[in-house]
Design a protein around this motif. Structure first.
Motif, PDB file in Angstrom:
ATOM      1  N   LYS A   3      16.193  -2.249  11.390  1.00 55.49           N
ATOM      2  CA  LYS A   3      14.616  -2.297  11.739  1.00 55.49           C
ATOM      3  C   LYS A   3      14.489  -1.039  10.250  1.00 55.49           C
ATOM      4  N   ALA A   4      15.436  -0.217   9.784  1.00 56.19           N
ATOM      5  CA  ALA A   4      15.695   1.068   9.530  1.00 56.19           C
ATOM      6  C   ALA A   4      15.231   0.215   8.188  1.00 56.19           C
ATOM      7  N   ILE A  59       2.685  -0.515  13.098  1.00 61.85           N
ATOM      8  CA  ILE A  59       1.562  -1.786  12.707  1.00 61.85           C
ATOM      9  C   ILE A  59       1.996  -2.463  13.537  1.00 61.85           C
ATOM     10  N   GLN A  60       0.378  -2.729  14.107  1.00 63.16           N
ATOM     11  CA  GLN A  60       0.028  -3.661  15.378  1.00 63.16           C
ATOM     12  C   GLN A  60      -0.675  -4.659  14.619  1.00 63.16           C
ATOM     13  N   LEU A 102       7.989  -0.587   4.661  1.00 61.21           N
ATOM     14  CA  LEU A 102       6.755  -0.553   4.627  1.00 61.21           C
ATOM     15  C   LEU A 102       6.075   1.017   4.752  1.00 61.21           C
ATOM     16  N   GLY A 103       7.240   1.580   4.288  1.00 55.13           N
ATOM     17  CA  GLY A 103       6.719   3.166   4.430  1.00 55.13           C
ATOM     18  C   GLY A 103       6.394   3.775   5.809  1.00 55.13           C
ATOM     19  N   ASP A 104       6.414   3.526   6.894  1.00 60.63           N
ATOM     20  CA  ASP A 104       5.884   3.342   8.365  1.00 60.63           C
ATOM     21  C   ASP A 104       7.326   2.973   8.887  1.00 60.63           C
ATOM     22  N   LYS A 105       6.266   3.313  10.529  1.00 62.77           N
ATOM     23  CA  LYS A 105       7.190   2.985  11.941  1.00 62.77           C
ATOM     24  C   LYS A 105       7.114   1.615  11.981  1.00 62.77           C
ATOM     25  N   ALA A 142       0.957  -1.236  -0.115  1.00 66.88           N
ATOM     26  CA  ALA A 142      -0.071   0.042   0.001  1.00 66.88           C
ATOM     27  C   ALA A 142       0.702   1.502   0.114  1.00 66.88           C
ATOM     28  N   ASN A 143       2.499   0.691   0.896  1.00 74.72           N
ATOM     29  CA  ASN A 143       3.059   2.615   1.105  1.00 74.72           C
ATOM     30  C   ASN A 143       3.866   2.094  -0.051  1.00 74.72           C
TER      31      ASN A 143
END
Length: 237
Positions: A222-223, A236-237, A229-232, A52-53
Motif C-alpha cells: 500500500k505504501a 481515491i474513489q 499517487l501522492g495521496d492515500k 498529476a501528483n
C-alpha cells in the motif's frame, strides 16, 4: 495399545488433511475474487492521479516548457542581427572643419541600418537545435508517462495480491484457532496427549506469525503504491 496409537495418529493425519483442503479451497476462492476485484476504470484513475501528483512528472513537464521557450527565443534572435543607428544634426548649428573650412555638412537626421552576418547565419542552426531539444524533451516526457502508468499497474496488482493473501491467512488463522480450541478442550478432558495439544499450539503460533507477515506485506504494498499517487488510497474513489 498399538491400535489406540494408530487411531490417534490417523485422527491427527485426518485433521491436517481436512485443514489442507480447506486452506487450498479458500486460496482458490481468494484468487478468483482478486481477479474479479481488478477494475480497469479504477486503475486508469490511479494513473491520472499519479500523473498529476508525482514530482518527477512535473519535472519532465518543466523540461518540455523550457525547451519550447528556447525555440521561441532562438526564433526571435534573428533581430539581434539588425541594429539601427542615427545622427541628428540641427539645421541652425554650424560646424567648421579647421582643416577644410569650405566643407559642408548634412543637416537634420541621419540614420543607418547595420546587419550582423554571423548572427544571421547562426540563427537557423540555433532554431533547429532548439527544436531538436524540444523533441527530445517531449519524447522523454512521453516515455516516462508510459513508465509511470506501468509502474502504477504493477504496484496495484501487488497490492491486490497482498489483500487476497491476507484474506487467506485470516481464514487460515481462524481455522487454526478453532482447531486449537478444540484440541485444548479435548486435552483437558484427557482425550489428547500433551504432545498432540502442543502440536496444535505450535501450529497456531506459526499461523499467527504468517498472518502478521501478510499484514506487513499488505502495508508495504500500500505504501509503495501511495508513493506514486501522492495521496492515500482511501481518498481515491
Amino acid at each position: 495399545m498399538h491400535f489406540k496409537l494408530f487411531l490417534m495418529n490417523l485422527r491427527i493425519l485426518t485433521t491436517f488433511i481436512i485443514l489442507f483442503l480447506v486452506l487450498n479451497f479458500n486460496s482458490a476462492s481468494a484468487q478468483e475474487s482478486m481477479v474479479r476485484s481488478i477494475s480497469e476504470d479504477y486503475i486508469a484513475k490511479l494513473i491520472t492521479v499519479a500523473r498529476a501528483n508525482y514530482p518527477r512528472v512535473k519535472s519532465y513537464k518543466a523540461r518540455v516548457d523550457i525547451a519550447r521557450t528556447n525555440v521561441s527565443i532562438a526564433a526571435v534572435s534573428i533581430f539581434d542581427a539588425v541594429s539601427l543607428s542615427y545622427i541628428y544634426q540641427p539645421s541652425n548649428f554650424s560646424v567648421v572643419d579647421p582643416t577644410n573650412p569650405g566643407s559642408r555638412y548634412i543637416r537634420g537626421l541621419q540614420a543607418g541600418i547595420f546587419l550582423n552576418l554571423g548572427v544571421i547565419l547562426r540563427t537557423p542552426m540555433n532554431i533547429s537545435r532548439a527544436k531538436a531539444e524540444r523533441r527530445v524533451a517531449e519524447s522523454e516526457q512521453a516515455e516516462y508517462d508510459i513508465t509511470l502508468a506501468t509502474e502504477v499497474r504493477k504496484r496495484y496488482y501487488v497490492y491486490m495480491q497482498r489483500v487476497a493473501e491476507l484474506k487467506i491467512q485470516t481464514n487460515a488463522t481462524q481455522l487454526t484457532q478453532n482447531a486449537y480450541n478444540d484440541a485444548e478442550y479435548r486435552y483437558k478432558k484427557g482425550e489428547l496427549t500433551f504432545a498432540e495439544f502442543n502440536q496444535a499450539q505450535t501450529l497456531l503460533t506459526t499461523q499467527s506469525q504468517t498472518k502478521i507477515g501478510a499484514e506487513a506485506n499488505l502495508f508495504t504494498a500500500k505504501a509503495d503504491l501511495e508513493e506514486l499517487l501522492g495521496d492515500k488510497l482511501e481518498n481515491i474513489q
